[in-house]
Design an enzyme around this catalytic site. Structure first.
Site, PDB file in Angstrom:
ATOM      1  N   PRO A  73       1.228  -1.216  -0.274  1.00  0.00           N
ATOM      2  CA  PRO A  73      -0.528   0.084   0.298  1.00  0.00           C
ATOM      3  C   PRO A  73       1.184   1.315   0.139  1.00  0.00           C
ATOM      4  O   PRO A  73       1.929   1.086   0.533  1.00  0.00           O
ATOM      5  CB  PRO A  73      -0.652  -0.227   1.319  1.00  0.00           C
ATOM      6  N   TYR A  75       0.975   6.027  -0.079  1.00  0.00           N
ATOM      7  CA  TYR A  75      -0.145   6.566  -0.409  1.00  0.00           C
ATOM      8  C   TYR A  75       0.627   8.177  -0.152  1.00  0.00           C
ATOM      9  O   TYR A  75       2.030   8.152  -0.090  1.00  0.00           O
ATOM     10  CB  TYR A  75      -1.016   7.007   1.108  1.00  0.00           C
ATOM     11  N   ASP A 104      -3.498   4.268  -2.072  1.00  0.00           N
ATOM     12  CA  ASP A 104      -4.417   5.114  -1.322  1.00  0.00           C
ATOM     13  C   ASP A 104      -5.007   5.765  -1.889  1.00  0.00           C
ATOM     14  O   ASP A 104      -4.454   7.183  -1.661  1.00  0.00           O
ATOM     15  CB  ASP A 104      -4.299   5.244   0.052  1.00  0.00           C
ATOM     16  N   ARG A 147      -3.498   0.762   8.945  1.00  0.00           N
ATOM     17  CA  ARG A 147      -3.458   1.346   7.724  1.00  0.00           C
ATOM     18  C   ARG A 147      -3.246   0.651   6.484  1.00  0.00           C
ATOM     19  O   ARG A 147      -2.883  -0.930   7.012  1.00  0.00           O
ATOM     20  CB  ARG A 147      -2.018   2.325   7.775  1.00  0.00           C
ATOM     21  N   ARG A 152      -4.475  -3.190   0.669  1.00  0.00           N
ATOM     22  CA  ARG A 152      -3.820  -4.685   0.839  1.00  0.00           C
ATOM     23  C   ARG A 152      -5.124  -5.608  -0.085  1.00  0.00           C
ATOM     24  O   ARG A 152      -4.526  -6.821  -0.630  1.00  0.00           O
ATOM     25  CB  ARG A 152      -3.581  -5.328   1.899  1.00  0.00           C
ATOM     26  N   ASP A 175       5.298  -3.307   3.603  1.00  0.00           N
ATOM     27  CA  ASP A 175       4.800  -1.228   3.711  1.00  0.00           C
ATOM     28  C   ASP A 175       6.135  -0.928   2.736  1.00  0.00           C
ATOM     29  O   ASP A 175       7.356  -1.669   2.339  1.00  0.00           O
ATOM     30  CB  ASP A 175       5.032  -1.132   5.325  1.00  0.00           C
ATOM     31  N   ASP A 176       5.927   0.265   3.093  1.00  0.00           N
ATOM     32  CA  ASP A 176       6.791   0.559   1.932  1.00  0.00           C
ATOM     33  C   ASP A 176       7.531   1.607   2.419  1.00  0.00           C
ATOM     34  O   ASP A 176       8.540   2.348   1.390  1.00  0.00           O
ATOM     35  CB  ASP A 176       5.707   2.208   1.000  1.00  0.00           C
ATOM     36  N   ASP A 177       7.885   1.750   3.880  1.00  0.00           N
ATOM     37  CA  ASP A 177       8.415   2.460   4.575  1.00  0.00           C
ATOM     38  C   ASP A 177       9.627   1.601   5.417  1.00  0.00           C
ATOM     39  O   ASP A 177      10.565   2.017   6.443  1.00  0.00           O
ATOM     40  CB  ASP A 177       8.356   3.320   5.040  1.00  0.00           C
ATOM     41  N   GLU A 263      -2.697  -8.034  11.798  1.00  0.00           N
ATOM     42  CA  GLU A 263      -1.800  -9.252  10.682  1.00  0.00           C
ATOM     43  C   GLU A 263      -2.675 -10.722  11.298  1.00  0.00           C
ATOM     44  O   GLU A 263      -2.527 -12.201  10.947  1.00  0.00           O
ATOM     45  CB  GLU A 263      -0.354  -9.374  11.563  1.00  0.00           C
ATOM     46  N   THR A 292      11.219   0.310  10.093  1.00  0.00           N
ATOM     47  CA  THR A 292      12.262   1.602   9.950  1.00  0.00           C
ATOM     48  C   THR A 292      10.857   2.387   9.742  1.00  0.00           C
ATOM     49  O   THR A 292      10.123   1.641   9.043  1.00  0.00           O
ATOM     50  CB  THR A 292      13.129   1.538   9.310  1.00  0.00           C
TER      51      THR A 292
HETATM   52  C1  UGA Z   1       2.322  -1.126  11.174  1.00  0.00           C
HETATM   53  C2  UGA Z   1       2.512  -2.040   9.880  1.00  0.00           C
HETATM   54  O1  UGA Z   1       4.083  -1.890  10.093  1.00  0.00           O
HETATM   55  C3  UGA Z   1       1.389  -2.039   9.092  1.00  0.00           C
HETATM   56  O2  UGA Z   1       1.509  -3.288   8.237  1.00  0.00           O
HETATM   57  C4  UGA Z   1      -0.231  -1.864   9.485  1.00  0.00           C
HETATM   58  O3  UGA Z   1      -0.310  -1.205   8.535  1.00  0.00           O
HETATM   59  C5  UGA Z   1       0.069  -0.576  10.643  1.00  0.00           C
HETATM   60  O4  UGA Z   1       1.395  -0.906  11.502  1.00  0.00           O
HETATM   61  C6  UGA Z   1      -1.217  -0.285  10.979  1.00  0.00           C
HETATM   62  O5  UGA Z   1      -1.141  -1.288  12.469  1.00  0.00           O
HETATM   63  O6  UGA Z   1      -2.113  -0.340  10.021  1.00  0.00           O
HETATM   64  P1  UGA Z   1       3.530   1.673  10.137  1.00  0.00           P
HETATM   65  O7  UGA Z   1       4.780   2.310  10.177  1.00  0.00           O
HETATM   66  O8  UGA Z   1       2.892   2.387  11.785  1.00  0.00           O
HETATM   67  O9  UGA Z   1       3.315   0.105  10.574  1.00  0.00           O
HETATM   68  O10 UGA Z   1       2.326   2.040   9.173  1.00  0.00           O
HETATM   69  P2  UGA Z   1       2.635   3.110   8.263  1.00  0.00           P
HETATM   70  O11 UGA Z   1       3.653   2.499   7.536  1.00  0.00           O
HETATM   71  O12 UGA Z   1       2.747   4.150   8.067  1.00  0.00           O
HETATM   72  O13 UGA Z   1       1.541   2.743   6.637  1.00  0.00           O
HETATM   73  C7  UGA Z   1       1.610   0.961   6.636  1.00  0.00           C
HETATM   74  C8  UGA Z   1       1.024   1.478   4.880  1.00  0.00           C
HETATM   75  O14 UGA Z   1       0.103   1.534   4.802  1.00  0.00           O
HETATM   76  C9  UGA Z   1       2.135   1.891   4.310  1.00  0.00           C
HETATM   77  O15 UGA Z   1       2.650   0.855   3.399  1.00  0.00           O
HETATM   78  C10 UGA Z   1       1.495   3.231   4.145  1.00  0.00           C
HETATM   79  O16 UGA Z   1       2.529   3.495   2.872  1.00  0.00           O
HETATM   80  C11 UGA Z   1       0.373   3.302   4.074  1.00  0.00           C
HETATM   81  N1  UGA Z   1      -0.778   4.077   4.141  1.00  0.00           N
HETATM   82  C12 UGA Z   1      -0.517   4.936   5.347  1.00  0.00           C
HETATM   83  C13 UGA Z   1      -1.801   3.711   3.471  1.00  0.00           C
HETATM   84  O17 UGA Z   1      -1.756   3.289   2.122  1.00  0.00           O
HETATM   85  N2  UGA Z   1      -2.314   5.034   3.467  1.00  0.00           N
HETATM   86  C14 UGA Z   1      -2.508   6.080   4.862  1.00  0.00           C
HETATM   87  O18 UGA Z   1      -3.214   7.000   5.186  1.00  0.00           O
HETATM   88  C15 UGA Z   1      -1.552   5.409   5.366  1.00  0.00           C
HETATM   89 MN    MN Z   2       5.529   2.312   8.456  1.00  0.00          MN
END
Ligand code: UGA
Ligand code: MN
Length: 318
Positions: A73, A75, A104, A147, A152, A175-177, A263, A292
């Site tokens: 995913p 954004y 997103d 998120r 997904r 995730d992308d980061d 998960e 990270t």
């Molecule tokens: C943690 C987990 O590693 C994620 O897999 C999980 O989705 C997230 O918590 C959660 O509980 O929802 P975290 O670093 O907090 O990850 O989350 P982000 O990296 O900000 O987001 C996860 C993924 O969703 C990323 O690939 C991000 O690009 C995407 N995302 C985030 C969206 O598509 N839309 C949004 O508004 C925010």
């Molecule tokens: Mn993340």
């Protein structure tokens, strides 16, 4: 008498939504020889053009490797292209990986479209906007809502519709980061049903997930927060065989789960329990993926210059 068929899969780099695999079944006699000749010619010319990529070309053309379907995913925010660049350039080193990138967003953005087009990867580009009820506001703390859920799920539906169920491969949610070691992809390629490994820098710990494993069996879990979760593990800490995924038509992600249960919900929707998952990566003793996070770029000065009517060149994409 049965004729032995060996299939060679040549994966071309991605062009839009096409699942761009060209299958050559070696039949016999002249067909066989023709195909072999063409493959040898292709190998030779690729090796001449990309001498530093010999291993990669060998893996693509000579070995019939299970495919890794990676769903990401993503954004729009200031750091998006930087995060995607780092991730894509890791994935360029991974043979037979199909990247499913789900924005997103209401529409596919020009930034991601162009980025993928020139990425050199085999990819599928999709989009699905998170429902407003579930979308984080700019100032919300990031833990408030899950998120990447809708994205997904769209990625999973694409796989169900477009990948032949007999395909040998695995599903991984990326995730992308995060930061991913190349060794992880080779570990996951051969997963029999489902496997787990520890993820660094998550759960408020050095790592979280399987804490000790022996001969593929998880003996204990290392976690501090909500240890009662069916799977106390980050999204980056597991992958599943496609066969298991196809056997569970309703397996998906949900926004309606308590915090920290994304998960666990997905893994239990595949009918898995802690006893069913294999512990991978040197008996779970090595960290090959890190949770990270990229610092948010607020760019206050940029906003100030814009308000003063003195913005930077709007054609420069960051
Ligand atoms: C943690 C987990 O590693 C994620 O897999 C999980 O989705 C997230 O918590 C959660 O509980 O929802 P975290 O670093 O907090 O990850 O989350 P982000 O990296 O900000 O987001 C996860 C993924 O969703 C990323 O690939 C991000 O690009 C995407 N995302 C985030 C969206 O598509 N839309 C949004 O508004 C925010
Ligand atoms: Mn993340």
């Amino acid at each position: 008498m049965n004729v032995m068929r060996s299939a060679v899969t040549i994966s071309t780099t991605g062009h839009g939504d096409a699942h761009s695999n060209v299958e050559h079944s070696n039949l016999k006699n002249s067909d066989d020889k023709d195909t072999e000749k063409r493959i040898n010619k292709l190998k030779k010319s690729l090796k001449n053009r990309y001498p530093s990529q010999l291993d990669y070309i060998e893996a693509y053309i000579v070995k019939d490797l299970p495919v890794i379907y990676a769903v990401t995913p993503t954004y729009t925010r200031w750091t998006q292209k930087a995060d995607l660049t780092r991730l894509a350039q890791t994935l360029l080193h991974v043979p037979n990986l199909h990247w499913i990138v789900v924005e997103d967003a209401e529409r596919k953005t020009p930034l991601v479209t162009k980025f993928l087009k020139y990425s050199g990867l085999q990819y599928t580009h999709l989009n699905s906007k998170t429902d407003a009820n579930y979308k984080l506001k700019a100032d919300d703390p990031n833990w408030l809502l899950p998120r990447g859920v809708a994205q997904r799920n769209v990625g999973l539906s694409w796989i169900r519709k477009n990948v032949p169920p007999s395909t040998s491969g695995v599903l991984y949610l990326m995730d992308d980061d995060n930061t991913y070691s190349l060794k992880l992809f080779e570990e996951m390629r051969t997963i029999a049903t489902a496997a787990v490994w520890p993820v660094g820098l998550t759960g408020g710990l050095k790592f979280e997930g399987p804490g000790s494993c022996s001969g593929g069996k998880v003996l204990s879990w290392y976690t501090a927060w909500k240890p009662e979760r069916p799977f106390p593990i980050d999204m980056a800490g597991f992958a599943v065989n496609l066969k298991l995924f196809f056997q569970h038509k309703n397996a998906e992600f949900s926004n309606k789960v308590p915090r920290g249960y994304l998960e666990s919900h997905f893994l239990t929707s595949l009918d898995l329990t802690r006893d069913d998952v294999e512990g991978k990566v040197e008996d779970c003793s090595e960290i090959l993926v890190w949770h990270t996070r990229t610092e948010k770029a607020t760019l206050k000065q940029e906003a100030k210059l814009i308000s003063m009517g003195n913005p930077s060149n709007p054609d420069i994409e960051v």
